[in-house]
Design a protein around this motif. Structure first.
Motif, PDB file in Angstrom:
ATOM      1  N   GLY A 155       0.801  -1.224   0.000  1.00  0.00           N
ATOM      2  CA  GLY A 155       0.000   0.000   0.000  1.00  0.00           C
ATOM      3  C   GLY A 155       0.832   1.273   0.000  1.00  0.00           C
ATOM      4  O   GLY A 155       0.321   2.354  -0.276  1.00  0.00           O
ATOM      5  N   GLN A 156       2.124   1.184   0.299  1.00  0.00           N
ATOM      6  CA  GLN A 156       3.010   2.344   0.333  1.00  0.00           C
ATOM      7  C   GLN A 156       3.755   2.548  -0.981  1.00  0.00           C
ATOM      8  O   GLN A 156       4.475   3.511  -1.134  1.00  0.00           O
ATOM      9  N   LEU A 157       3.578   1.638  -1.931  1.00  0.00           N
ATOM     10  CA  LEU A 157       4.291   1.719  -3.199  1.00  0.00           C
ATOM     11  C   LEU A 157       3.554   2.624  -4.176  1.00  0.00           C
ATOM     12  O   LEU A 157       2.320   2.668  -4.200  1.00  0.00           O
ATOM     13  N   SER A 158       4.329   3.313  -5.003  1.00  0.00           N
ATOM     14  CA  SER A 158       3.718   4.122  -6.056  1.00  0.00           C
ATOM     15  C   SER A 158       3.119   3.179  -7.092  1.00  0.00           C
ATOM     16  O   SER A 158       3.450   1.985  -7.148  1.00  0.00           O
ATOM     17  N   GLU A 159       2.264   3.716  -7.961  1.00  0.00           N
ATOM     18  CA  GLU A 159       1.672   2.896  -9.017  1.00  0.00           C
ATOM     19  C   GLU A 159       2.759   2.332  -9.933  1.00  0.00           C
ATOM     20  O   GLU A 159       2.704   1.182 -10.352  1.00  0.00           O
ATOM     21  N   GLU A 160       3.786   3.133 -10.213  1.00  0.00           N
ATOM     22  CA  GLU A 160       4.891   2.685 -11.056  1.00  0.00           C
ATOM     23  C   GLU A 160       5.655   1.534 -10.400  1.00  0.00           C
ATOM     24  O   GLU A 160       6.002   0.547 -11.056  1.00  0.00           O
ATOM     25  N   GLU A 161       5.905   1.629  -9.077  1.00  0.00           N
ATOM     26  CA  GLU A 161       6.595   0.548  -8.363  1.00  0.00           C
ATOM     27  C   GLU A 161       5.753  -0.728  -8.372  1.00  0.00           C
ATOM     28  O   GLU A 161       6.267  -1.823  -8.588  1.00  0.00           O
ATOM     29  N   GLN A 162       4.433  -0.580  -8.146  1.00  0.00           N
ATOM     30  CA  GLN A 162       3.541  -1.738  -8.163  1.00  0.00           C
ATOM     31  C   GLN A 162       3.516  -2.379  -9.546  1.00  0.00           C
ATOM     32  O   GLN A 162       3.542  -3.606  -9.665  1.00  0.00           O
ATOM     33  N   GLU A 163       3.483  -1.564 -10.581  1.00  0.00           N
ATOM     34  CA  GLU A 163       3.486  -2.088 -11.955  1.00  0.00           C
ATOM     35  C   GLU A 163       4.755  -2.886 -12.244  1.00  0.00           C
ATOM     36  O   GLU A 163       4.719  -3.960 -12.838  1.00  0.00           O
ATOM     37  N   GLY A 164       5.903  -2.356 -11.799  1.00  0.00           N
ATOM     38  CA  GLY A 164       7.164  -3.061 -11.985  1.00  0.00           C
ATOM     39  C   GLY A 164       7.185  -4.387 -11.257  1.00  0.00           C
ATOM     40  O   GLY A 164       7.657  -5.401 -11.790  1.00  0.00           O
ATOM     41  N   LEU A 165       6.665  -4.431 -10.034  1.00  0.00           N
ATOM     42  CA  LEU A 165       6.609  -5.673  -9.270  1.00  0.00           C
ATOM     43  C   LEU A 165       5.639  -6.677  -9.887  1.00  0.00           C
ATOM     44  O   LEU A 165       5.881  -7.883  -9.875  1.00  0.00           O
ATOM     45  N   ARG A 166       4.520  -6.170 -10.445  1.00  0.00           N
ATOM     46  CA  ARG A 166       3.589  -7.069 -11.137  1.00  0.00           C
ATOM     47  C   ARG A 166       4.258  -7.705 -12.346  1.00  0.00           C
ATOM     48  O   ARG A 166       4.102  -8.898 -12.603  1.00  0.00           O
ATOM     49  N   ALA A 167       5.030  -6.914 -13.083  1.00  0.00           N
ATOM     50  CA  ALA A 167       5.725  -7.421 -14.265  1.00  0.00           C
ATOM     51  C   ALA A 167       6.711  -8.530 -13.897  1.00  0.00           C
ATOM     52  O   ALA A 167       6.964  -9.430 -14.684  1.00  0.00           O
ATOM     53  N   LEU A 168       7.271  -8.456 -12.688  1.00  0.00           N
ATOM     54  CA  LEU A 168       8.210  -9.475 -12.230  1.00  0.00           C
ATOM     55  C   LEU A 168       7.513 -10.648 -11.538  1.00  0.00           C
ATOM     56  O   LEU A 168       8.168 -11.615 -11.137  1.00  0.00           O
ATOM     57  N   GLY A 169       6.184 -10.548 -11.358  1.00  0.00           N
ATOM     58  CA  GLY A 169       5.437 -11.633 -10.739  1.00  0.00           C
ATOM     59  C   GLY A 169       5.357 -11.575  -9.227  1.00  0.00           C
ATOM     60  O   GLY A 169       4.949 -12.542  -8.591  1.00  0.00           O
ATOM     61  N   TYR A 170       5.775 -10.456  -8.628  1.00  0.00           N
ATOM     62  CA  TYR A 170       5.741 -10.355  -7.161  1.00  0.00           C
ATOM     63  C   TYR A 170       4.364  -9.954  -6.643  1.00  0.00           C
ATOM     64  O   TYR A 170       4.051 -10.212  -5.498  1.00  0.00           O
ATOM     65  N   LEU A 171       3.572  -9.273  -7.444  1.00  0.00           N
ATOM     66  CA  LEU A 171       2.222  -8.868  -7.000  1.00  0.00           C
ATOM     67  C   LEU A 171       1.178  -9.503  -7.895  1.00  0.00           C
ATOM     68  O   LEU A 171       1.394  -9.745  -9.040  1.00  0.00           O
TER      69      LEU A 171
END
Length: 112
Positions: free
Chosen positions: A96-112
């Motif tokens: 919940g503390q991550l920016s949308e860009e950080e969340q998008e990057g983590l989704r691309a790597l499969g972490y979210l």
């Protein structure tokens, strides 16, 4: 050098590899596998030392496999040198503390 020169193999022209593993709320470690919240390592082709606050272990490569080995350099000294080079770990953020860009990057790597 972090490890004594005599601990390096003859073909140690390769650079030292530094390893890091940090627990996070995004990618938590199972309790049964958790050694410490931050783990660091220093590896050469034939020798590896893994350290964390309060402990460490060494291994030597023999016949293609890693075997436990007594550490020649105290873990605290290696940890201190690694943190000098890499710096202290940054504060870990919850999803919940991550920016949308950080969340998008983590989704691309499969972490979210």
């Amino acid at each position: 050098h972090i490890l004594p020169r005599e601990a390096a193999p003859e073909d140690a022209g390769r650079r030292v590899l530094f390893l890091e593993e940090h627990e996070s709320r995004v990618h938590p470690l199972p309790v049964s596998l958790k050694i410490a919240p931050h783990i660091y390592g220093v590896q050469r082709p034939e020798h590896r030392q893994i350290v964390w606050k309060g402990g460490g272990e060494c291994a030597q490569r023999q016949d293609g496999a890693w075997s436990p080995l007594g550490c020649e350099v105290p873990s605290e000294a290696v940890l201190e040198r690694v943190l000098e080079r890499l710096g202290e770990p940054s504060q870990v953020k919850a999803p919940g503390q991550l920016s949308e860009e950080e969340q998008e990057g983590l989704r691309a790597l499969g972490y979210l």
